[in-house]
Design a protein around this motif. Structure first.
Motif, PDB file in Angstrom:
ATOM      1  N   ALA A  10      33.331  35.162  44.699  1.00 33.93           N
ATOM      2  CA  ALA A  10      34.148  36.294  44.234  1.00 33.93           C
ATOM      3  C   ALA A  10      35.056  35.865  43.092  1.00 33.93           C
ATOM      4  O   ALA A  10      35.289  36.612  42.137  1.00 33.93           O
ATOM      5  CB  ALA A  10      34.973  36.849  45.388  1.00 33.93           C
ATOM      6  N   ARG A  11      35.571  34.644  43.195  1.00 32.02           N
ATOM      7  CA  ARG A  11      36.437  34.108  42.150  1.00 32.02           C
ATOM      8  C   ARG A  11      35.693  33.989  40.820  1.00 32.02           C
ATOM      9  O   ARG A  11      36.167  34.407  39.772  1.00 32.02           O
ATOM     10  CB  ARG A  11      36.952  32.739  42.602  1.00 32.02           C
ATOM     11  CG  ARG A  11      38.272  32.314  42.020  1.00 32.02           C
ATOM     12  CD  ARG A  11      38.636  30.940  42.560  1.00 32.02           C
ATOM     13  NE  ARG A  11      38.610  30.915  44.018  1.00 32.02           N
ATOM     14  CZ  ARG A  11      38.652  29.824  44.741  1.00 32.02           C
ATOM     15  NH1 ARG A  11      38.670  28.645  44.146  1.00 32.02           N
ATOM     16  NH2 ARG A  11      38.635  29.877  46.056  1.00 32.02           N
ATOM     17  N   LEU A  12      34.509  33.398  40.881  1.00 31.65           N
ATOM     18  CA  LEU A  12      33.695  33.266  39.663  1.00 31.65           C
ATOM     19  C   LEU A  12      33.284  34.630  39.130  1.00 31.65           C
ATOM     20  O   LEU A  12      33.307  34.881  37.923  1.00 31.65           O
ATOM     21  CB  LEU A  12      32.457  32.417  39.969  1.00 31.65           C
ATOM     22  CG  LEU A  12      32.704  30.935  40.281  1.00 31.65           C
ATOM     23  CD1 LEU A  12      31.414  30.284  40.741  1.00 31.65           C
ATOM     24  CD2 LEU A  12      33.255  30.215  39.059  1.00 31.65           C
ATOM     25  N   GLY A  13      32.918  35.537  40.053  1.00 30.42           N
ATOM     26  CA  GLY A  13      32.522  36.882  39.631  1.00 30.42           C
ATOM     27  C   GLY A  13      33.652  37.624  38.950  1.00 30.42           C
ATOM     28  O   GLY A  13      33.448  38.318  37.943  1.00 30.42           O
ATOM     29  N   ALA A  14      34.873  37.485  39.504  1.00 33.99           N
ATOM     30  CA  ALA A  14      36.028  38.150  38.898  1.00 33.99           C
ATOM     31  C   ALA A  14      36.316  37.586  37.512  1.00 33.99           C
ATOM     32  O   ALA A  14      36.592  38.334  36.561  1.00 33.99           O
ATOM     33  CB  ALA A  14      37.247  37.992  39.800  1.00 33.99           C
ATOM     34  N   GLY A  15      36.249  36.264  37.377  1.00 33.04           N
ATOM     35  CA  GLY A  15      36.511  35.652  36.075  1.00 33.04           C
ATOM     36  C   GLY A  15      35.512  36.102  35.031  1.00 33.04           C
ATOM     37  O   GLY A  15      35.881  36.555  33.937  1.00 33.04           O
ATOM     38  N   PHE A  16      34.222  35.991  35.367  1.00 28.60           N
ATOM     39  CA  PHE A  16      33.198  36.433  34.422  1.00 28.60           C
ATOM     40  C   PHE A  16      33.272  37.938  34.183  1.00 28.60           C
ATOM     41  O   PHE A  16      33.003  38.419  33.071  1.00 28.60           O
ATOM     42  CB  PHE A  16      31.807  36.051  34.929  1.00 28.60           C
ATOM     43  CG  PHE A  16      31.484  34.594  34.760  1.00 28.60           C
ATOM     44  CD1 PHE A  16      31.380  34.036  33.494  1.00 28.60           C
ATOM     45  CD2 PHE A  16      31.293  33.781  35.863  1.00 28.60           C
ATOM     46  CE1 PHE A  16      31.086  32.690  33.333  1.00 28.60           C
ATOM     47  CE2 PHE A  16      31.005  32.438  35.720  1.00 28.60           C
ATOM     48  CZ  PHE A  16      30.896  31.887  34.448  1.00 28.60           C
ATOM     49  N   GLY A  17      33.629  38.683  35.245  1.00 26.81           N
ATOM     50  CA  GLY A  17      33.708  40.141  35.098  1.00 26.81           C
ATOM     51  C   GLY A  17      34.772  40.567  34.100  1.00 26.81           C
ATOM     52  O   GLY A  17      34.551  41.453  33.280  1.00 26.81           O
ATOM     53  N   VAL A  18      35.940  39.919  34.167  1.00 29.33           N
ATOM     54  CA  VAL A  18      37.017  40.243  33.233  1.00 29.33           C
ATOM     55  C   VAL A  18      36.606  39.932  31.800  1.00 29.33           C
ATOM     56  O   VAL A  18      36.818  40.728  30.875  1.00 29.33           O
ATOM     57  CB  VAL A  18      38.307  39.488  33.602  1.00 29.33           C
ATOM     58  CG1 VAL A  18      39.359  39.640  32.514  1.00 29.33           C
ATOM     59  CG2 VAL A  18      38.859  40.002  34.933  1.00 29.33           C
ATOM     60  N   VAL A  19      35.992  38.757  31.611  1.00 28.76           N
ATOM     61  CA  VAL A  19      35.560  38.372  30.265  1.00 28.76           C
ATOM     62  C   VAL A  19      34.483  39.333  29.754  1.00 28.76           C
ATOM     63  O   VAL A  19      34.524  39.789  28.605  1.00 28.76           O
ATOM     64  CB  VAL A  19      35.040  36.922  30.271  1.00 28.76           C
ATOM     65  CG1 VAL A  19      34.444  36.564  28.905  1.00 28.76           C
ATOM     66  CG2 VAL A  19      36.166  35.957  30.602  1.00 28.76           C
ATOM     67  N   LEU A  20      33.527  39.661  30.615  1.00 29.85           N
ATOM     68  CA  LEU A  20      32.465  40.595  30.203  1.00 29.85           C
ATOM     69  C   LEU A  20      33.021  41.984  29.922  1.00 29.85           C
ATOM     70  O   LEU A  20      32.553  42.683  29.011  1.00 29.85           O
ATOM     71  CB  LEU A  20      31.389  40.664  31.288  1.00 29.85           C
ATOM     72  CG  LEU A  20      30.537  39.399  31.459  1.00 29.85           C
ATOM     73  CD1 LEU A  20      29.585  39.558  32.638  1.00 29.85           C
ATOM     74  CD2 LEU A  20      29.754  39.109  30.173  1.00 29.85           C
ATOM     75  N   LEU A  21      34.025  42.392  30.713  1.00 29.97           N
ATOM     76  CA  LEU A  21      34.646  43.685  30.472  1.00 29.97           C
ATOM     77  C   LEU A  21      35.312  43.719  29.100  1.00 29.97           C
ATOM     78  O   LEU A  21      35.182  44.696  28.354  1.00 29.97           O
ATOM     79  CB  LEU A  21      35.674  43.985  31.573  1.00 29.97           C
ATOM     80  CG  LEU A  21      36.468  45.300  31.415  1.00 29.97           C
ATOM     81  CD1 LEU A  21      35.514  46.491  31.455  1.00 29.97           C
ATOM     82  CD2 LEU A  21      37.517  45.420  32.518  1.00 29.97           C
ATOM     83  N   LEU A  22      36.034  42.655  28.775  1.00 29.47           N
ATOM     84  CA  LEU A  22      36.665  42.586  27.460  1.00 29.47           C
ATOM     85  C   LEU A  22      35.619  42.569  26.347  1.00 29.47           C
ATOM     86  O   LEU A  22      35.800  43.193  25.296  1.00 29.47           O
ATOM     87  CB  LEU A  22      37.553  41.345  27.367  1.00 29.47           C
ATOM     88  CG  LEU A  22      38.903  41.434  28.074  1.00 29.47           C
ATOM     89  CD1 LEU A  22      39.615  40.097  28.011  1.00 29.47           C
ATOM     90  CD2 LEU A  22      39.779  42.511  27.455  1.00 29.47           C
ATOM     91  N   MET A  23      34.514  41.889  26.574  1.00 27.33           N
ATOM     92  CA  MET A  23      33.442  41.880  25.586  1.00 27.33           C
ATOM     93  C   MET A  23      32.851  43.281  25.419  1.00 27.33           C
ATOM     94  O   MET A  23      32.531  43.710  24.316  1.00 27.33           O
ATOM     95  CB  MET A  23      32.356  40.891  26.003  1.00 27.33           C
ATOM     96  CG  MET A  23      32.804  39.434  26.016  1.00 27.33           C
ATOM     97  SD  MET A  23      33.377  38.865  24.393  1.00 27.33           S
ATOM     98  CE  MET A  23      31.865  38.942  23.461  1.00 27.33           C
ATOM     99  N   ALA A  24      32.706  44.002  26.551  1.00 27.57           N
ATOM    100  CA  ALA A  24      32.188  45.371  26.480  1.00 27.57           C
ATOM    101  C   ALA A  24      33.151  46.273  25.712  1.00 27.57           C
ATOM    102  O   ALA A  24      32.728  47.114  24.904  1.00 27.57           O
ATOM    103  CB  ALA A  24      31.951  45.913  27.890  1.00 27.57           C
TER     104      ALA A  24
END
Length: 298
Positions: A10-24
């Protein structure tokens, strides 16, 4: 909520999710700005340029008709006069089409007001040079010249003044559209640079935090395991959080405690065995002494 309370996945998913969201968001902002720039460019090319072309057409054909009317004063040949009238009619049709384009594309109140004035002045100008043409056809050249000087040319000047004002307004519209394009490009550049920088910094921060939250407990657990392997069962194991590493440390704590208890039990059993062995040895010695004494008596 602490980071260690989250599972590693979940920690890794949240980190990547935030970065991907900003990229989106970065990509979406870029596409939105590009779409807006494209719309402004289309407006300049398809609308503003068409209006500028129509205004230029009205200006040139109006002057052409004025020149053709003056040419009627020079030529007395009926064939040439008929050709000039044909050219004048063709120019009038061209001006009518240009006015229709302006009527369809002009949306600003000031532009609509100027266009209405232009139509009225064009109508007065057409009536004036048509009257001059009739006087020429009737052979009244002096009267026609006076009419052109006193009425037709002033009407043409008024018409050209309005055309120039409309052209200046259109120039301002194009300049404003160009400024909007530059502003959108500048805004898009700033937003994309800001979002890109934020995504980079957040990515670095999440990578650092997630890495530390995994490697620090792993190093601690490794140290505990090495101490146990070396026979040191006195390590104090503290587990914080509810993630996999915290569960591993708790398991190590339980294992260490159970091993210490088992070693204590083994030591206790060894002591008991040593006491019993001593007692047995003492008994054997006593028995041997008695046996020897009885043998001597015999």
């Amino acid at each position: 909520m602490k980071l260690t309370d989250m599972k590693i996945g979940a920690r890794l998913g949240a980190g990547f999710g935030v970065v991907l969201l900003l990229m989106a968001v970065l990509v979406g902002t870029g596409l939105f700005r590009l779409d807006k720039i494209g719309a402004l460019s289309d407006a300049i090319i398809e609308h503003d340029w068409a209006k500028a072309d129509a205004i230029a057409t009205i200006r040139s054909t109006t002057r052409s008709n004025a020149a053709l009317v003056l040419e009627l004063f020079i030529h007395e040949d009926p064939a040439r006069a008929s050709a000039i009238h044909g050219e004048i009619d063709a120019n009038k049709a061209t001006i009518t089409k240009a006015l229709a384009i302006l009527d369809r594309l002009i949306i600003l109140p000031e532009g609509k007001e100027l266009l209405a004035t232009l139509k009225q002045q064009r109508k007065a100008y057409v009536v004036s040079f048509s009257q001059a043409d009739k006087l020429l056809v009737a052979g009244q050249r002096a009267e026609a010249a006076r009419h052109v000087r006193d009425d037709t040319l002033p009407a043409l000047n008024q018409l050209q003044t309005t055309v120039n004002r409309l052209n200046e307004l259109q120039r301002q519209v194009v300049v404003h559209g160009g400024q909007q394009i530059h502003e959108n490009i500048s805004t898009a550049s700033v937003l994309m640079a800001s979002l890109g920088t934020a995504a980079l910094l957040l990515g670095i921060l999440f990578a650092w935090r997630v890495t530390r939250s995994i490697t620090t407990p792993v190093a601690y657990a490794l140290g505990v395991a090495q101490a146990v392997a070396a026979g040191d069962l006195s390590s104090k194991i503290v587990a914080e959080g509810n993630d996999e590493m915290a569960q591993l440390l708790r398991a190590l704590h339980d294992m260490n405690r159970n091993l210490a208890s088992l070693v204590g039990q083994v030591r206790g059993g060894t002591g008991t065995i040593a006491v019993a062995s001593s007692q047995i040895a003492s008994g054997n010695a006593d028995l041997s002494a008695r046996t020897e004494a009885q043998a001597s008596a015999l």
